[in-house]
Design an enzyme around this catalytic site. Structure first.
Site, mmCIF file in Angstrom:
data_model
loop_
_atom_site.group_PDB
_atom_site.id
_atom_site.type_symbol
_atom_site.label_atom_id
_atom_site.label_comp_id
_atom_site.label_asym_id
_atom_site.label_seq_id
_atom_site.Cartn_x
_atom_site.Cartn_y
_atom_site.Cartn_z
ATOM 1 N N SER A 170 0.754 -1.272 0.134
ATOM 2 C CA SER A 170 -0.056 -0.056 0.055
ATOM 3 C C SER A 170 1.022 1.240 -0.114
ATOM 4 O O SER A 170 0.343 2.188 -0.297
ATOM 5 C CB SER A 170 -1.001 0.042 1.153
ATOM 6 O OG SER A 170 -0.347 0.111 2.386
ATOM 7 N N LYS B 40 1.078 4.651 6.988
ATOM 8 C CA LYS B 40 0.520 5.291 5.998
ATOM 9 C C LYS B 40 1.078 6.835 5.817
ATOM 10 O O LYS B 40 1.750 6.960 7.096
ATOM 11 C CB LYS B 40 -1.059 5.526 5.766
ATOM 12 C CG LYS B 40 -1.998 4.327 5.960
ATOM 13 C CD LYS B 40 -1.923 3.408 4.771
ATOM 14 C CE LYS B 40 -2.580 2.222 4.701
ATOM 15 N NZ LYS B 40 -2.670 1.382 3.781
#
Length: 245
Positions: A40, A101
């Site tokens: 990701s 993230k």
């Protein structure tokens, strides 16, 4: 003779206990290692990267400690992260899981994606095309587009996009509430992040574990654990000791 043996055994136990306490202390207040299991955050972080996260960057919460004991709420010496930081946090709906993230929105910000372009407080962010990028290590190998995206103030980083018309390329407006941040993966079309309220949503600042600092080891997965002869060729030497930006 028996006393000497007993004394030697006790000293060994003490040494092990002291070493464990020191390791826990360093892990709690200074640095903690993490590995990257998914794609990701490609191209910034690759599957098989091992990195250190600074625990002091945003102050300390109960999530700074192993197993997140419920000893207190909030943060001690807490500071708000900066836009663009790559941060590890506890998943709001399941704090046993660690996610990593990039912080995009701060408290009070309005975040939206339109046709793949990230908008912050109503303004589209500039991005420069860097051409094709081969993404691998998380599913089938594929060629995608790579961009450099610029945040207000000039901070920039790399992202990849399969297209500008995917499920996450057009979102409603998200207003970041007080005490929370909004985070996104750099692999924009392959990331469960704050754009998906049912999966991640807004992240309480209390859930932040720390800021990703540098990669200390990286392997490409080409050698299994028992293939000792292949280990030297599986290491991504160019990524060792590289800063996370």
């Amino acid at each position: 003779m028996s006393k000497k043996k007993t004394g030697g055994w006790l000293e060994s136990v003490k040494t092990i206990v002291y070493a464990a306490l020191i390791a826990i202390g360093i892990r709690t207040v200074a640095f903690e290692p993490f590995n990257i299991p998914s794609g990701s955050m490609i191209p910034t972080l690759l599957v098989g990267d091992y990195l250190f996260v600074s625990k002091y960057s945003y102050g300390y919460s109960r999530h700074s400690m192993p197993f997140s004991p419920n000893l207190f709420s909030g943060r001690i010496w807490g500071t708000t992260p900066e836009r663009g930081d790559v941060a590890v946090f506890k998943l709001p709906r399941d704090t046993s899981q660690d996610y990593i993230k990039r912080i995009i929105g701060l408290p009070g910000d309005i975040v939206q994606v339109r046709r793949g372009i990230l908008h912050l407080n109503g303004q589209p962010l500039r991005r420069e095309s860097l051409g094709p990028f081969v993404a691998e290590g998380d599913g089938p190998r594929m060629t995608v587009q790579q961009y450099r995206e610029f945040l207000p103030g000039g901070r920039s980083f790399l992202i990849i996009e399969q297209s500008d018309d995917g499920p996450l390329d057009n979102t409603p407006e998200f207003r970041v509430p007080d005490g929370h941040v909004f985070a996104m993966g750099d692999n924009r079309d392959n990331s469960l992040d704050s754009r998906v309220p049912s999966a991640v949503g807004m992240i309480p600042i209390e859930n932040l574990v720390g800021r990703a600092e540098f990669i200390f080891f990286s392997v490409d997965g080409s050698a299994r654990w028992w293939e000792v002869w292949g280990w030297p060729f599986a290491i991504r030497y160019s990524r060792l000791l590289s800063a996370v930006r």
